[in-house]
Structures are given as C-alpha cells and as structure tokens.
Scaffold this motif. Structure first.
Motif, short mmCIF file in Angstrom:
data_model
loop_
_atom_site.label_atom_id
_atom_site.label_comp_id
_atom_site.label_asym_id
_atom_site.label_seq_id
_atom_site.Cartn_x
_atom_site.Cartn_y
_atom_site.Cartn_z
N PRO A 3 30.87 34.30 37.09
CA PRO A 3 31.93 33.42 37.60
C PRO A 3 32.61 32.61 36.50
N LEU A 4 33.45 33.26 35.71
CA LEU A 4 34.16 32.57 34.64
C LEU A 4 35.33 31.75 35.19
N GLU A 5 35.59 30.65 34.54
CA GLU A 5 36.70 29.80 34.96
C GLU A 5 37.35 29.16 33.75
N GLU A 6 38.67 29.33 33.62
CA GLU A 6 39.43 28.74 32.54
C GLU A 6 40.10 27.45 33.00
N SER A 7 40.35 26.58 32.05
CA SER A 7 41.13 25.37 32.30
C SER A 7 41.78 24.94 31.00
N GLY A 8 42.73 24.01 31.10
CA GLY A 8 43.34 23.43 29.92
C GLY A 8 44.74 23.90 29.61
N GLY A 9 45.26 24.84 30.37
CA GLY A 9 46.62 25.29 30.13
C GLY A 9 47.63 24.22 30.49
N SER A 21 39.44 25.81 27.92
CA SER A 21 37.99 25.85 28.13
C SER A 21 37.64 27.00 29.06
N CYS A 22 36.48 27.57 28.81
CA CYS A 22 35.96 28.65 29.66
C CYS A 22 34.52 28.28 30.03
N THR A 23 34.27 28.15 31.31
CA THR A 23 32.94 27.80 31.78
C THR A 23 32.47 28.83 32.81
N ALA A 24 31.19 28.75 33.15
CA ALA A 24 30.63 29.65 34.15
C ALA A 24 29.60 28.88 34.96
N SER A 25 29.89 28.63 36.19
CA SER A 25 28.98 27.88 37.05
C SER A 25 27.78 28.73 37.43
N PRO A 92 56.85 30.15 20.11
CA PRO A 92 57.50 30.79 21.26
C PRO A 92 56.84 32.09 21.69
N GLY A 93 56.12 32.76 20.81
CA GLY A 93 55.45 34.00 21.17
C GLY A 93 54.11 33.83 21.84
N ASP A 94 53.66 32.59 21.98
CA ASP A 94 52.33 32.33 22.54
C ASP A 94 52.28 32.15 24.05
N PRO A 95 53.37 31.83 24.72
CA PRO A 95 53.29 31.60 26.17
C PRO A 95 52.78 32.83 26.91
N ALA A 96 51.82 32.60 27.81
CA ALA A 96 51.21 33.68 28.56
C ALA A 96 50.19 33.07 29.50
N VAL A 97 49.63 33.90 30.35
CA VAL A 97 48.42 33.51 31.08
C VAL A 97 47.24 33.88 30.18
N TYR A 98 46.39 32.92 29.93
CA TYR A 98 45.24 33.12 29.07
C TYR A 98 43.98 33.28 29.93
N TYR A 99 43.19 34.27 29.56
CA TYR A 99 41.98 34.58 30.30
C TYR A 99 40.78 34.58 29.36
N CYS A 100 39.62 34.16 29.87
CA CYS A 100 38.39 34.44 29.17
C CYS A 100 37.68 35.58 29.90
N ALA A 101 36.90 36.32 29.14
CA ALA A 101 36.26 37.51 29.68
C ALA A 101 34.98 37.80 28.92
N THR A 102 34.10 38.57 29.54
CA THR A 102 32.89 39.00 28.87
C THR A 102 32.49 40.41 29.30
N TRP A 113 41.08 45.33 26.70
CA TRP A 113 40.84 44.54 27.90
C TRP A 113 40.16 45.33 29.01
N TYR A 114 40.44 46.62 29.09
CA TYR A 114 39.92 47.41 30.21
C TYR A 114 38.42 47.68 30.08
N SER A 115 37.82 47.30 28.94
CA SER A 115 36.37 47.45 28.79
C SER A 115 35.61 46.25 29.34
N TYR A 116 36.32 45.19 29.65
CA TYR A 116 35.66 43.97 30.10
C TYR A 116 35.48 43.98 31.60
N GLU A 117 34.29 43.60 32.02
CA GLU A 117 33.93 43.66 33.44
C GLU A 117 34.21 42.34 34.16
N HIS A 118 34.13 41.24 33.44
CA HIS A 118 34.13 39.92 34.10
C HIS A 118 35.25 39.06 33.53
N TRP A 119 36.04 38.50 34.44
CA TRP A 119 37.23 37.74 34.06
C TRP A 119 37.32 36.45 34.83
#
Length: 129
Positions: A3-9, A21-25, A92-102, A113-119
């Motif tokens: 259960p990954l969760e990003e914040s801070g955008g 930040s990326c946390t996992a409850s 200007p090239g940085d705007p995007a949705v940012y994800y953490c993954a494992t 990206w397609y090798s990652y199971e958890h987002w």
C-alpha cells in the motif's frame, strides 16, 4: 499488495523546490528498493530515481535519470518508513504525476515501469510562473 502512498506534490514556480514523500501503511519499506517515476500527459511513464534497500547486504545506493541528476535527491528514513524525493530547481520539463513504486527487491535494477508490481496513486507536480 504493497500500500504505497505519495504526498507532497503541488504548484511551484520555475526554480522552486518540492519534497515528495512515499510511505506504506502496515508494510515496512526498509527491505525494498523504492523507485520514483513520473508521467506527463501524452508521454510514457519514465523513471526518475531509485534507492536501494539499506537492509542486509544492500547499500542504499541511489541512482538518477540524467534529466534530474544534480537537482533531485532521493533518500529514505527507515524510522519513519518513508522515502523522499527532494526536487530542487524545478524546470518546465518536470511537471507530471509522480509515483513511487517497488518490485519488492532489495536493489534497484533500472527496470522499466512495466516491471513494477506495486504503485502509489500518484501526486501532481506543476511548475508554472
């Protein structure tokens, strides 16, 4: 499922900074490499950074995409079960949705990206004056 969760955008001016930040409850991130990806509209999801585990024989080594090296810093605070992405001198090239993954592996492998199971669900970063 991890259960990954990003914040801070948010919205920042060019040259500004944000810290994601990326946390996992209920799940310890200590043992796993954590990657950051981003996806802008109409573009493929791309790897930004990855930090290996500091558990066992893993050395916690970070790596970065060329486009962010020297501006972004990835780190982990195992006591807080959190991985951070400090983003400085946003462009200007940085705007995007940012994800953490494992991949639930100890070391970063430079996987696409397609090798990652958890987002996580993602957090929006906007750079605008």
């Amino acid at each position: 499922q991890v259960p990954l969760e990003e914040s801070g955008g948010g919205l920042v001016q060019p040259g500004g900074s944000l810290r994601l930040s990326c946390t996992a409850s209920g799940f310890s991130l200590d043992y796993y490499a954590i990657a950051w990806f981003r996806q802008a509209p109409g573009k493929e999801r791309e790897g930004v950074s990855c930090i290996s585990s500091t558990s066992g024989s893993s050395d916690g080594r970070p790596n970065y995409a060329d486009s962010v090296r020297g501006r972004f810093t990835v780190s982990r605070d195992n006591a807080k079960n959190t991985v951070y992405l400090q983003m400085n001198n946003l462009k200007p090239g940085d705007p995007a949705v940012y994800y953490c993954a494992t991949e639930t592996l100890s070391n970063c492998r430079g996987s696409r990206w397609y090798s990652y199971e958890h987002w996580g669900q993602g957090t929006q970063v906007t750079v605008s004056s």
